[in-house]
Design a protein around this motif. Structure first.
Motif, PDB file in Angstrom:
ATOM      1  N   ALA C  23       0.935  -1.184   0.074  1.00 29.78           N
ATOM      2  CA  ALA C  23      -0.108   0.018   0.048  1.00 29.78           C
ATOM      3  C   ALA C  23       0.834   1.209  -0.081  1.00 29.78           C
ATOM      4  CB  ALA C  23      -0.931   0.075   1.331  1.00 29.78           C
ATOM      5  N   PRO C  27      -1.640   1.363   4.976  1.00 32.87           N
ATOM      6  CA  PRO C  27      -2.430   0.196   4.406  1.00 32.87           C
ATOM      7  C   PRO C  27      -3.823   0.540   4.240  1.00 32.87           C
ATOM      8  CG  PRO C  27      -0.420  -0.317   5.841  1.00 32.87           C
ATOM      9  CD  PRO C  27      -0.786   1.227   6.122  1.00 32.87           C
ATOM     10  N   GLN C  28      -4.355   1.076   5.487  1.00 31.83           N
ATOM     11  CA  GLN C  28      -5.663   1.275   5.665  1.00 31.83           C
ATOM     12  C   GLN C  28      -6.441   1.990   4.442  1.00 31.83           C
ATOM     13  OE1 GLN C  28      -3.763   1.718   8.175  1.00 31.83           O
ATOM     14  NE2 GLN C  28      -4.572   1.115   9.884  1.00 31.83           N
ATOM     15  N   LEU C  29      -5.743   2.817   3.885  1.00 33.25           N
ATOM     16  CA  LEU C  29      -6.210   3.478   2.602  1.00 33.25           C
ATOM     17  C   LEU C  29      -5.783   2.677   1.137  1.00 33.25           C
ATOM     18  CD1 LEU C  29      -5.380   7.133   3.733  1.00 33.25           C
ATOM     19  CD2 LEU C  29      -7.696   5.741   3.922  1.00 33.25           C
ATOM     20  N   HIS C  33      -7.334  -3.775  -0.906  1.00 30.83           N
ATOM     21  CA  HIS C  33      -7.566  -4.736  -0.279  1.00 30.83           C
ATOM     22  C   HIS C  33      -9.061  -4.648   0.613  1.00 30.83           C
ATOM     23  CE1 HIS C  33      -3.055  -5.058   0.432  1.00 30.83           C
ATOM     24  NE2 HIS C  33      -3.569  -5.329  -0.744  1.00 30.83           N
ATOM     25  N   TRP C  34      -9.712  -3.643   0.627  1.00 36.58           N
ATOM     26  CA  TRP C  34     -11.097  -3.610   1.046  1.00 36.58           C
ATOM     27  C   TRP C  34     -11.843  -4.763   0.777  1.00 36.58           C
ATOM     28  CZ3 TRP C  34     -13.570   1.277   3.349  1.00 36.58           C
ATOM     29  CH2 TRP C  34     -12.845   1.980   3.837  1.00 36.58           C
ATOM     30  N   GLY C  35     -12.008  -5.042  -0.417  1.00 35.74           N
ATOM     31  CA  GLY C  35     -13.069  -5.959  -0.865  1.00 35.74           C
ATOM     32  C   GLY C  35     -12.747  -7.548  -0.033  1.00 35.74           C
ATOM     33  N   ASN C  36     -11.478  -7.666  -0.127  1.00 35.87           N
ATOM     34  CA  ASN C  36     -10.974  -8.753   0.522  1.00 35.87           C
ATOM     35  C   ASN C  36     -11.401  -8.801   2.074  1.00 35.87           C
ATOM     36  OD1 ASN C  36      -8.572  -9.882   2.510  1.00 35.87           O
ATOM     37  ND2 ASN C  36      -8.630 -11.344   0.908  1.00 35.87           N
ATOM     38  N   GLN C  37     -10.993  -7.669   2.723  1.00 32.92           N
ATOM     39  CA  GLN C  37     -11.514  -7.507   4.302  1.00 32.92           C
ATOM     40  C   GLN C  37     -12.905  -7.631   4.410  1.00 32.92           C
ATOM     41  OE1 GLN C  37      -8.695  -4.217   4.754  1.00 32.92           O
ATOM     42  NE2 GLN C  37      -8.255  -4.987   6.870  1.00 32.92           N
ATOM     43  N   ILE C  38     -13.644  -6.980   3.607  1.00 27.97           N
ATOM     44  CA  ILE C  38     -15.186  -6.752   3.800  1.00 27.97           C
ATOM     45  C   ILE C  38     -15.658  -8.041   3.694  1.00 27.97           C
ATOM     46  CG2 ILE C  38     -17.104  -5.891   2.641  1.00 27.97           C
ATOM     47  CD1 ILE C  38     -15.614  -3.305   2.217  1.00 27.97           C
ATOM     48  N   PHE C  39     -15.105  -8.928   2.797  1.00 28.84           N
ATOM     49  CA  PHE C  39     -15.805 -10.286   2.653  1.00 28.84           C
ATOM     50  C   PHE C  39     -15.556 -11.220   3.557  1.00 28.84           C
ATOM     51  CE2 PHE C  39     -14.683 -14.780   1.112  1.00 28.84           C
ATOM     52  CZ  PHE C  39     -15.846 -15.251   0.864  1.00 28.84           C
ATOM     53  N   TRP C  40     -14.154 -11.244   4.069  1.00 29.52           N
ATOM     54  CA  TRP C  40     -13.982 -11.966   5.291  1.00 29.52           C
ATOM     55  C   TRP C  40     -14.548 -11.551   6.789  1.00 29.52           C
ATOM     56  CZ3 TRP C  40     -12.733 -16.596   4.230  1.00 29.52           C
ATOM     57  CH2 TRP C  40     -12.131 -16.952   3.314  1.00 29.52           C
ATOM     58  N   LEU C  41     -14.826  -9.944   6.409  1.00 33.77           N
ATOM     59  CA  LEU C  41     -15.566  -9.625   7.769  1.00 33.77           C
ATOM     60  C   LEU C  41     -16.815  -9.832   7.888  1.00 33.77           C
ATOM     61  CD1 LEU C  41     -15.640  -7.768  10.284  1.00 33.77           C
ATOM     62  CD2 LEU C  41     -16.418  -6.060   8.875  1.00 33.77           C
TER      63      LEU C  41
END
Lengths: 74, 254, 185
Positions: C23, C27-29, C33-41
């Motif tokens: 990133a 890395p938060q921005l 990677h958001w899709g990955n995290q949202i899916f697993w969340l």
């Protein structure tokens, strides 16, 4: 040059964290003053205390976020 | 330098590691790109949170003992803590939302505390995670509020106790504050967690300098203690704000 | 962020390593990677929700309800036992009082009985003593009478013996008369 300016901006934004600290201290201090006057009512108001602290702190976190954005994202 | 891309970070650094590196999302196996289905370190630590919650809430209570064991006591304590919060803050008719609120609370608490383990990845430090959590609360509150109260839900923005000329202005302010809710709700959690972890990493970076290292280590210890507190308080604050917002959905109007 | 540092940092081991395609600074921005995290969340949250709402929460709720019931029952049982204990204490007190009254009565009766026995025995003893005394007196009187008689006989015998030894022939009748008259005199 532009990067350095962003750093200065980040430092200025970080002042907001100190301002939030004043706010949080104000909330907690007033709670304590009230709690010492009427200790029996204090226990029922701890939730309100935390909500108040959370709101005061959120704005400090915003300034912290602005600092981070200026540092890393701009 | 901050304007440059991350690839430049490695070469430029005086610090041996970058304080924000701990938040990087990496694939757990291999070095490929991160797709939406890739199993990453975020996946790992979320799964660990699920396992920890399962262990505490299911395995520890499996004996259903009238005189509880230590694990069962903690599970009951968590149950009572959140249940009382929902009941006291959101009202007795909000207990239907209790499993939902409990899910949020348990996930945030466990993610925060697992994130405090050295070398771990803190899932709640990512806006992607907290924004989803906050938006879920926001959408739940908004949709449920309109479903239950219909147009009366808009009374939330129309402060009927204020003088009439002021009401439109107040309505705008209320409307803005209503839509800022998910923003502050999510950024508060991620910001607190990220800030604490980053500060610890900054101190850890200074620990490499022999003269400063004792101060640095003491500072890390102190920050760690503060972070343990923050980990719980932020979960508590997130949950209690969820309850406050739920109260608005159930009983709009001031 | 990191500017020139002292030598201490520079020669510290390791260089920051970044994953490939890392990133920008935060890395938060990194929205890749958001899709990955949202899916697993979402997977995580659904898993936790089902664990809690299907298994954990009903179970804990049941345990708490059961415990509340047990405690209520125990308190009721304790109240019952307390009442029983109070009753038992009252009964005990009453029994004690009764026993004391009884004991006093028995003591009084026994004392009276013993007194009666004692009186009877005393009276009997007195009577026996009186009888014995009377008998003794009679015996003494008899002995005395016998003694007087014997004295007369002895006196006559002695007088006869004295007369005989003086060389006279004793006239028994005269001696008897003389002795009798002397004795009477």
């Amino acid at each position: 040059m532009e990067g350095q300016l962003a750093h200065i901006g980040a430092g200025l934004a970080a002042i907001g964290s100190g301002a939030a600290a004043i706010g949080v201290g104000n909330v907690a201090g007033n709670f304590l003053a009230g709690a010492l006057r009427n200790p029996s009512a204090a226990a029922s108001q701890t939730a309100t205390l935390f909500i108040g602290i959370a709101f005061a702190e959120a704005l400090g976190i915003f300034s912290f976020l602005v600092a981070l954005l200026l540092m890393f994202a701009v | 330098m901050a304007t440059e891309t991350a690839a430049a970070h490695g070469e430029e650094g005086g610090l041996v590691f970058h304080p924000m590196d701990q938040f990087i999302v990496k694939p757990l196996f291999g070095d490929g790109a991160v797709h939406w289905y890739t199993i990453t370190n975020a996946t790992l630590w979320m799964a660990l949170a699920v396992i920890a919650i399962f262990a505490l809430m299911v395995l520890a209570t499996s004996r259903r003992a009238t005189i509880p064991s230590k694990g069962q006591s903690i599970a009951e304590l968590a149950y009572g803590f959140v249940y009382k919060m929902v009941e006291d803050v959101a009202g007795k008719d909000a207990v239907g939302f209790f499993p939902y609120v409990m899910t949020l609370f348990m996930f945030i608490v466990f993610a925060n505390f697992l994130g405090l383990l050295p070398m771990s990845f803190t899932t709640t430090s990512h806006f992607a995670v907290t924004v989803v959590l906050a938006l879920a609360v926001f959408l739940t509150v908004t949709i449920y509020g309109f479903m239950k109260n219909g147009s009366k839900f808009l009374g939330l923005f129309w402060v009927s106790s204020a003088p009439l000329p002021l009401r439109p202005i107040l309505a705008i302010i209320e409307l803005i504050s209503y839509f800022v809710r998910p923003v502050s709700h999510s950024i508060r959690l991620a910001g607190n967690v990220m800030a604490g972890h980053a500060v610890i990493k900054v101190f850890a970076g200074f620990a490499a300098i022999a003269v400063i290292s004792p101060v640095s280590i003491v500072a890390i210890t102190a920050m760690y203690g503060l972070e343990v507190l923050v980990a719980f308080i932020q979960a508590y604050v997130f949950t209690i704000l969820t309850c406050v917002y739920l109260k608005d959905a159930l009983h709009p109007g001031h | 962020m990191a500017t020139a540092q002292g030598d201490g940092l520079a020669d510290a081991t390791g260089v920051a390593e970044h994953a490939a395609g890392s990133a920008p600074g935060m890395p938060q921005l990194n929205f890749d990677h958001w899709g990955n995290q949202i899916f697993w969340l979402i997977v995580t949250l659904v898993a936790i929700y089902f664990i809690l709402s299907r298994v954990a929460l009903p179970r804990i709720s049941a345990v708490l309800a059961e415990r509340a019931g047990t405690i209520t029952n125990d308190i009721a049982a304790a109240e019952d036992l307390k009442r029983k204990a109070q009753e038992a204490e009252a009964a005990y007190e009453k029994a004690l009082a009764d026993a004391r009254v009884e004991a006093n009565k028995i003591v009084a009766d026994t004392r009276a009985e013993i007194q009666a026995d004692l009186d009877k025995a005393t009276a009997k003893a007195d009577a026996e003593i009186a009888a014995k005394a009377a008998e003794g007196e009679k015996a003494i009187a008899e002995i005395r009478a016998n003694a007087l008689e014997n004295i007369e006989v002895v006196a006559k015998d002695t007088a006869e013996a004295v007369i005989t030894s003086l060389g006279f022939t004793a006239d028994a009748k005269a001696v008897d008369a003389a002795v009798t008259s002397r004795m009477k005199g």
